[in-house]
Scaffold this motif. Structure first.
Motif, PDB file in Angstrom:
ATOM      1  N   ALA A   8       9.089  40.195 107.555  1.00 36.34           N
ATOM      2  CA  ALA A   8       8.897  38.748 107.549  1.00 36.34           C
ATOM      3  C   ALA A   8       8.428  38.226 108.902  1.00 36.34           C
ATOM      4  N   MET A   9       8.484  39.035 109.943  1.00 40.01           N
ATOM      5  CA  MET A   9       7.966  38.680 111.266  1.00 40.01           C
ATOM      6  C   MET A   9       7.139  39.854 111.755  1.00 40.01           C
ATOM      7  N   GLU A  10       6.221  39.560 112.647  1.00 43.62           N
ATOM      8  CA  GLU A  10       5.256  40.578 113.041  1.00 43.62           C
ATOM      9  C   GLU A  10       5.754  41.573 114.079  1.00 43.62           C
ATOM     10  N   SER A  11       6.418  41.101 115.135  1.00 41.69           N
ATOM     11  CA  SER A  11       6.778  42.024 116.213  1.00 41.69           C
ATOM     12  C   SER A  11       8.289  42.168 116.361  1.00 41.69           C
ATOM     13  N   ALA A  12       8.694  43.317 116.888  1.00 39.98           N
ATOM     14  CA  ALA A  12      10.120  43.585 117.120  1.00 39.98           C
ATOM     15  C   ALA A  12      10.683  42.612 118.149  1.00 39.98           C
ATOM     16  N   THR A  13       9.886  42.272 119.148  1.00 38.60           N
ATOM     17  CA  THR A  13      10.332  41.319 120.171  1.00 38.60           C
ATOM     18  C   THR A  13      10.613  39.963 119.551  1.00 38.60           C
ATOM     19  N   GLN A  14       9.732  39.540 118.666  1.00 38.38           N
ATOM     20  CA  GLN A  14       9.894  38.256 117.985  1.00 38.38           C
ATOM     21  C   GLN A  14      11.186  38.272 117.156  1.00 38.38           C
ATOM     22  N   ILE A  15      11.456  39.361 116.468  1.00 38.48           N
ATOM     23  CA  ILE A  15      12.668  39.475 115.642  1.00 38.48           C
ATOM     24  C   ILE A  15      13.909  39.457 116.529  1.00 38.48           C
ATOM     25  N   ASN A  16      13.886  40.216 117.628  1.00 39.99           N
ATOM     26  CA  ASN A  16      15.051  40.338 118.498  1.00 39.99           C
ATOM     27  C   ASN A  16      15.383  39.059 119.248  1.00 39.99           C
ATOM     28  N   THR A  17      14.406  38.187 119.452  1.00 44.11           N
ATOM     29  CA  THR A  17      14.662  36.955 120.206  1.00 44.11           C
ATOM     30  C   THR A  17      14.794  35.724 119.315  1.00 44.11           C
ATOM     31  N   ALA A  38      18.034  30.117 112.618  1.00 43.83           N
ATOM     32  CA  ALA A  38      17.180  29.221 111.829  1.00 43.83           C
ATOM     33  C   ALA A  38      15.771  29.795 111.669  1.00 43.83           C
ATOM     34  N   GLU A  39      15.248  30.394 112.730  1.00 42.13           N
ATOM     35  CA  GLU A  39      13.901  30.984 112.667  1.00 42.13           C
ATOM     36  C   GLU A  39      13.875  32.180 111.723  1.00 42.13           C
ATOM     37  N   LEU A  40      14.926  32.986 111.756  1.00 38.43           N
ATOM     38  CA  LEU A  40      14.996  34.154 110.874  1.00 38.43           C
ATOM     39  C   LEU A  40      15.052  33.718 109.407  1.00 38.43           C
ATOM     40  N   ILE A  41      15.880  32.712 109.136  1.00 35.69           N
ATOM     41  CA  ILE A  41      15.999  32.200 107.765  1.00 35.69           C
ATOM     42  C   ILE A  41      14.660  31.637 107.303  1.00 35.69           C
ATOM     43  N   VAL A  45      23.513  36.897 112.148  1.00 31.36           N
ATOM     44  CA  VAL A  45      22.192  37.067 112.745  1.00 31.36           C
ATOM     45  C   VAL A  45      21.766  38.530 112.671  1.00 31.36           C
ATOM     46  N   VAL A  46      22.711  39.434 112.866  1.00 38.69           N
ATOM     47  CA  VAL A  46      22.401  40.869 112.803  1.00 38.69           C
ATOM     48  C   VAL A  46      21.881  41.242 111.413  1.00 38.69           C
ATOM     49  N   LYS A  47      22.554  40.763 110.368  1.00 44.80           N
ATOM     50  CA  LYS A  47      22.133  41.055 108.992  1.00 44.80           C
ATOM     51  C   LYS A  47      20.784  40.398 108.699  1.00 44.80           C
ATOM     52  N   LEU A  48      20.584  39.173 109.197  1.00 45.31           N
ATOM     53  CA  LEU A  48      19.306  38.490 109.001  1.00 45.31           C
ATOM     54  C   LEU A  48      18.170  39.269 109.659  1.00 45.31           C
ATOM     55  N   ARG A  49      18.410  39.746 110.870  1.00 41.10           N
ATOM     56  CA  ARG A  49      17.375  40.529 111.561  1.00 41.10           C
ATOM     57  C   ARG A  49      17.041  41.795 110.778  1.00 41.10           C
ATOM     58  N   GLN A  50      18.068  42.408 110.211  1.00 43.85           N
ATOM     59  CA  GLN A  50      17.854  43.611 109.405  1.00 43.85           C
ATOM     60  C   GLN A  50      16.982  43.286 108.194  1.00 43.85           C
ATOM     61  N   LEU A  51      17.264  42.171 107.516  1.00 42.82           N
ATOM     62  CA  LEU A  51      16.458  41.760 106.365  1.00 42.82           C
ATOM     63  C   LEU A  51      15.018  41.456 106.762  1.00 42.82           C
TER      64      LEU A  51
END
Length: 193
Positions: free
Chosen positions: A166-175, A179-182, A154-160
């Motif tokens: 691929a997502m608009e806000s940092a909060t959205q990425i961190n939470t 599956a959502e990140l992919i 998940v950490v690597k996915l968030r980094q990508l």
């Protein structure tokens, strides 16, 4: 650490006074800060090594600095540490104990090294290999498959996701869940094509 090193210990009642004590000690003499150990109840121990004279001077300076805060509990110098004391200090730092030159590593040390090597190999396997990825000519980013993304943490996915926006806000990425990140990464790659 060698047996000729001295160990300097300064125990304080606050983190702030310990940081000031460590800084003062390092500025006062040629010593090495090996740890700033936080103990329950707000107690903090500063650990220094170096030659005996330097450690004595550094501990004395650190002691004066900590006393100005009214937080000094105690200070002590152990000149020419015994080999077992040096091993104890090194184990606390998570490093294998120093062995005399030419000595073979113990079975425990070999096992620890093998474990570290296995962890490193697992991390390398986790990342997609360059041969398994395509390059998107437009922006130079790797095109990853769902299978490759599933293997990532998940950490690597968030980094990508951050890198590729691929997502608009940092909060959205961190939470976001895995599956959502992919999904957002795959969606972003499809839009780029």
């Amino acid at each position: 650490m060698t047996m000729m090193d001295a160990l300097g210990l300064i125990e304080n009642r606050s983190y702030l006074s310990s940081i000031v004590a460590a800084d003062t000690a390092l500025k006062a003499a040629n010593v090495t800060l090996i740890d700033l150990e936080i103990i329950r109840g707000g107690y903090v121990t500063v650990k220094l090594i170096g030659d005996v004279g330097a450690v004595k001077a550094a501990v004395e300076a650190a002691k004066d600095a900590a006393e100005s805060f009214g937080a000094l509990i105690s200070a002590h110098v152990i000149p020419r540490m015994h080999e077992e004391t040096a091993k104890l200090i090194e184990k606390q730092k998570g490093r294998p104990a120093a062995s005399p030159e030419g000595a073979k590593p113990t079975a425990k040390q070999e096992k620890e090294e093998t474990g570290e090597q296995a962890k490193t190999e697992a991390v390398q396997e986790e990342s997609p290999s360059p041969a398994a990825t395509e390059r998107n000519e437009e922006n130079g980013q790797e095109k990853l498959t769902r299978e490759q993304l599933e293997k990532l943490t998940v950490v690597k996915l968030r980094q990508l996701v951050r890198e590729r926006k691929a997502m608009e806000s940092a909060t959205q990425i961190n939470t976001a869940k895995k599956a959502e990140l992919i999904h957002s990464l795959l969606e972003k790659m499809e839009k780029k094509e």
